[in-house]
Design an enzyme around this catalytic site. Structure first.
Site, PDB file in Angstrom:
ATOM      1  N   ALA A  78       0.880  -1.312  -0.371  1.00 25.47           N
ATOM      2  CA  ALA A  78       0.054  -0.043  -0.077  1.00 25.47           C
ATOM      3  C   ALA A  78       1.100   1.184  -0.345  1.00 25.47           C
ATOM      4  O   ALA A  78       1.754   1.828   0.830  1.00 25.47           O
ATOM      5  CB  ALA A  78      -0.599  -0.031   1.064  1.00 25.47           C
ATOM      6  N   GLU A 111      -2.532 -12.966  -3.122  1.00 23.25           N
ATOM      7  CA  GLU A 111      -4.601 -12.647  -3.636  1.00 23.25           C
ATOM      8  C   GLU A 111      -4.756 -11.336  -3.728  1.00 23.25           C
ATOM      9  O   GLU A 111      -4.185 -10.174  -3.133  1.00 23.25           O
ATOM     10  CB  GLU A 111      -5.338 -13.434  -2.761  1.00 23.25           C
ATOM     11  CG  GLU A 111      -5.569 -13.678  -2.823  1.00 23.25           C
ATOM     12  CD  GLU A 111      -5.664 -14.584  -1.307  1.00 23.25           C
ATOM     13  OE1 GLU A 111      -5.464 -14.510  -0.602  1.00 23.25           O
ATOM     14  OE2 GLU A 111      -4.953 -16.346  -1.743  1.00 23.25           O
ATOM     15  N   ASN A 116      -8.452  -5.121  -9.040  1.00 21.52           N
ATOM     16  CA  ASN A 116      -7.629  -3.736  -9.342  1.00 21.52           C
ATOM     17  C   ASN A 116      -6.274  -3.779 -10.771  1.00 21.52           C
ATOM     18  O   ASN A 116      -5.589  -4.502  -9.675  1.00 21.52           O
ATOM     19  CB  ASN A 116      -7.167  -4.281  -7.672  1.00 21.52           C
ATOM     20  CG  ASN A 116      -6.350  -2.824  -6.985  1.00 21.52           C
ATOM     21  OD1 ASN A 116      -5.678  -2.396  -7.775  1.00 21.52           O
ATOM     22  ND2 ASN A 116      -5.979  -3.459  -5.664  1.00 21.52           N
ATOM     23  N   TYR A 123       1.947  -6.194 -10.980  1.00 21.69           N
ATOM     24  CA  TYR A 123       2.438  -7.491 -10.252  1.00 21.69           C
ATOM     25  C   TYR A 123       3.171  -7.768 -11.310  1.00 21.69           C
ATOM     26  O   TYR A 123       4.359  -8.776 -11.942  1.00 21.69           O
ATOM     27  CB  TYR A 123       1.618  -8.469  -9.571  1.00 21.69           C
ATOM     28  CG  TYR A 123       1.163  -7.689  -8.326  1.00 21.69           C
ATOM     29  CD1 TYR A 123       1.921  -8.077  -6.991  1.00 21.69           C
ATOM     30  CD2 TYR A 123      -0.255  -7.496  -7.907  1.00 21.69           C
ATOM     31  CE1 TYR A 123       1.937  -7.617  -5.859  1.00 21.69           C
ATOM     32  CE2 TYR A 123      -0.126  -7.188  -6.495  1.00 21.69           C
ATOM     33  CZ  TYR A 123       0.328  -6.933  -5.378  1.00 21.69           C
ATOM     34  OH  TYR A 123       0.347  -6.815  -4.252  1.00 21.69           O
TER      35      TYR A 123
HETATM   36  C1  LIG Z   1      -1.227  -0.419  -6.038  1.00 26.44           C
HETATM   37  C2  LIG Z   1      -0.349   0.305  -5.558  1.00 26.44           C
HETATM   38  C3  LIG Z   1       0.369  -0.170  -4.084  1.00 26.44           C
HETATM   39  C4  LIG Z   1       0.824   0.852  -6.998  1.00 26.44           C
HETATM   40  O1  LIG Z   1       1.056   2.077  -5.778  1.00 26.44           O
HETATM   41  P1  LIG Z   1       2.164   3.314  -6.646  1.00 26.44           P
HETATM   42  O2  LIG Z   1       2.944   3.426  -5.978  1.00 26.44           O
HETATM   43  O3  LIG Z   1       0.913   3.954  -7.223  1.00 26.44           O
HETATM   44  O4  LIG Z   1       2.655   2.402  -8.143  1.00 26.44           O
HETATM   45  P2  LIG Z   1       3.836   2.903  -9.244  1.00 26.44           P
HETATM   46  O5  LIG Z   1       3.450   4.497  -8.847  1.00 26.44           O
HETATM   47  O6  LIG Z   1       5.485   1.849  -8.459  1.00 26.44           O
HETATM   48  O7  LIG Z   1       3.253   2.656 -10.546  1.00 26.44           O
HETATM   49  C5  LIG Z   1       4.013   0.752 -10.916  1.00 26.44           C
HETATM   50  C6  LIG Z   1       3.144   0.277 -11.330  1.00 26.44           C
HETATM   51  O8  LIG Z   1       1.444   0.002 -10.885  1.00 26.44           O
HETATM   52  C7  LIG Z   1       0.859   0.173 -11.809  1.00 26.44           C
HETATM   53  N1  LIG Z   1      -0.164   1.051 -12.087  1.00 26.44           N
HETATM   54  C8  LIG Z   1      -0.011   2.362 -10.560  1.00 26.44           C
HETATM   55  N2  LIG Z   1      -1.301   2.840 -10.738  1.00 26.44           N
HETATM   56  C9  LIG Z   1      -2.349   2.231 -11.594  1.00 26.44           C
HETATM   57  C10 LIG Z   1      -3.511   3.052 -12.526  1.00 26.44           C
HETATM   58  N3  LIG Z   1      -4.071   4.076 -11.934  1.00 26.44           N
HETATM   59  N4  LIG Z   1      -4.311   2.529 -12.962  1.00 26.44           N
HETATM   60  C11 LIG Z   1      -3.652   1.561 -13.868  1.00 26.44           C
HETATM   61  N5  LIG Z   1      -1.758   0.867 -13.745  1.00 26.44           N
HETATM   62  C12 LIG Z   1      -1.242   1.666 -12.649  1.00 26.44           C
HETATM   63  C13 LIG Z   1       1.218   0.569 -13.563  1.00 26.44           C
HETATM   64  O9  LIG Z   1       1.576  -0.706 -14.090  1.00 26.44           O
HETATM   65  C14 LIG Z   1       2.430   1.420 -12.540  1.00 26.44           C
HETATM   66  O10 LIG Z   1       3.460   1.788 -13.538  1.00 26.44           O
HETATM   67  P3  LIG Z   1       3.914   2.244 -14.753  1.00 26.44           P
HETATM   68  O11 LIG Z   1       3.785   3.763 -13.889  1.00 26.44           O
HETATM   69  O12 LIG Z   1       4.826   2.506 -15.487  1.00 26.44           O
HETATM   70  O13 LIG Z   1       2.803   1.700 -16.161  1.00 26.44           O
HETATM   71  C15 LIG Z   1      -1.594   1.148  -5.084  1.00 26.44           C
HETATM   72  O14 LIG Z   1      -2.194   1.539  -6.178  1.00 26.44           O
HETATM   73  C16 LIG Z   1      -2.003   1.721  -3.707  1.00 26.44           C
HETATM   74  O15 LIG Z   1      -1.482   1.724  -2.369  1.00 26.44           O
HETATM   75  N6  LIG Z   1      -3.624   1.082  -3.538  1.00 26.44           N
HETATM   76  C17 LIG Z   1      -4.030   1.194  -2.928  1.00 26.44           C
HETATM   77  C18 LIG Z   1      -4.158  -0.273  -1.426  1.00 26.44           C
HETATM   78  C19 LIG Z   1      -3.714  -2.090  -2.915  1.00 26.44           C
HETATM   79  O16 LIG Z   1      -4.606  -1.881  -3.524  1.00 26.44           O
HETATM   80  N7  LIG Z   1      -2.487  -2.426  -2.626  1.00 26.44           N
HETATM   81  C20 LIG Z   1      -3.115  -3.635  -3.102  1.00 26.44           C
HETATM   82  C21 LIG Z   1      -3.622  -4.955  -2.844  1.00 26.44           C
HETATM   83  S1  LIG Z   1      -2.851  -6.677  -3.482  1.00 26.44           S
END
Ligand SMILES: CC(C)(COP(=O)(O)OP(=O)(O)OC[C@H]1O[C@@H](n2cnc3c(N)ncnc32)[C@H](O)[C@@H]1OP(=O)(O)O)[C@@H](O)C(=O)NCCC(=O)NCCS
Length: 185
Positions: A78, A111, A116, A123
């Site tokens: 997260a 999972e 999402n 991943y």
């Molecule tokens: C999932 C999460 C951890 C990603 O973290 P983040 O810091 O925003 O991600 P990053 O900036 O490192 O992005 C990495 C990749 O994730 C994907 N990604 C991130 N945000 C995205 C969005 N809004 N839509 C589509 N892909 C996305 C892309 O593949 C991205 O790579 P790219 O920018 O080169 O295309 C974050 O959105 C989050 O905390 N979400 C809420 C909690 C959650 O759902 N956790 C996962 C539980 S399994």
């Protein structure tokens, strides 16, 4: 232009209130304080975080992995909503895979909600593939979970792959004015 330092760290009990804040902001309170305390004390669990310095000591994201037999079970990933989209999620996932490799684990699994897209896309970038689906796994809305797996963590080329990912994550973070402190482990 201000450049702030960013560090990946193993978290401890002193971080607990910031951990709960991220859990609340990202999941609406998935785990209790007792659950996080158990994880912090467990020898089979690693909780890591992204910490920004020097402005104020602040935790921007958290991740947790369990080591079970030869498998790494990713349980939490997260990034605080204010800091999403800058590469911090990639950094955390990289940290978990680094830990899994160092613990001699063979593969990683997790999972994720089928809806999402952001997490699934993240991943996939790190080689995770869908291995199955648990129907109506999430009780709040009856949503399915996808089961993702990533093998080959002990293949000879994997450390090189980790290094390449680290370089590209560092470049990505630089665009957002973050300087990644390389020490971790
Ligand atoms: C999932 C999460 C951890 C990603 O973290 P983040 O810091 O925003 O991600 P990053 O900036 O490192 O992005 C990495 C990749 O994730 C994907 N990604 C991130 N945000 C995205 C969005 N809004 N839509 C589509 N892909 C996305 C892309 O593949 C991205 O790579 P790219 O920018 O080169 O295309 C974050 O959105 C989050 O905390 N979400 C809420 C909690 C959650 O759902 N956790 C996962 C539980 S399994």
């Amino acid at each position: 232009m201000n450049i702030a330092n960013l560090e990946l760290q193993h978290l401890n009990h002193s971080h607990i209130s910031m951990i709960l804040e991220i859990d609340r902001a990202c999941f609406g309170g998935l785990w209790t304080i007792e659950a996080y305390q158990r994880e912090l004390d467990s020898p089979n669990s690693d909780i890591i975080g992204v910490i920004a310095t020097p402005s104020s000591l602040s935790l921007l994201g958290i991740a947790c992995v369990w080591s079970i037999l030869e498998e790494a079970h990713i349980t939490i990933l997260a990034v605080h909503p204010q800091y999403q989209g800058q590469g911090l999620g990639q950094l955390l996932l990289w940290g978990l895979l680094q830990i899994a490799h160092e613990r001699s684990l063979e593969r990683a699994t997790l999972e994720v909600r089928a809806s999402n897209k952001a997490a699934i896309s993240l991943y996939r970038k790190f080689g995770f593939q869908t291995a199955g689906r648990r129907k109506r796994y999430y009780q709040d809305n009856g949503e399915d979970a996808l089961i993702l797996w990533r093998g080959d963590l002990q293949r000879p080329h994997f450390p090189q792959q980790l290094d390449q990912w680290q370089d590209s994550i560092r470049d990505r973070l630089r665009v957002y004015h973050w300087h990644l402190i390389p020490e971790f482990g």
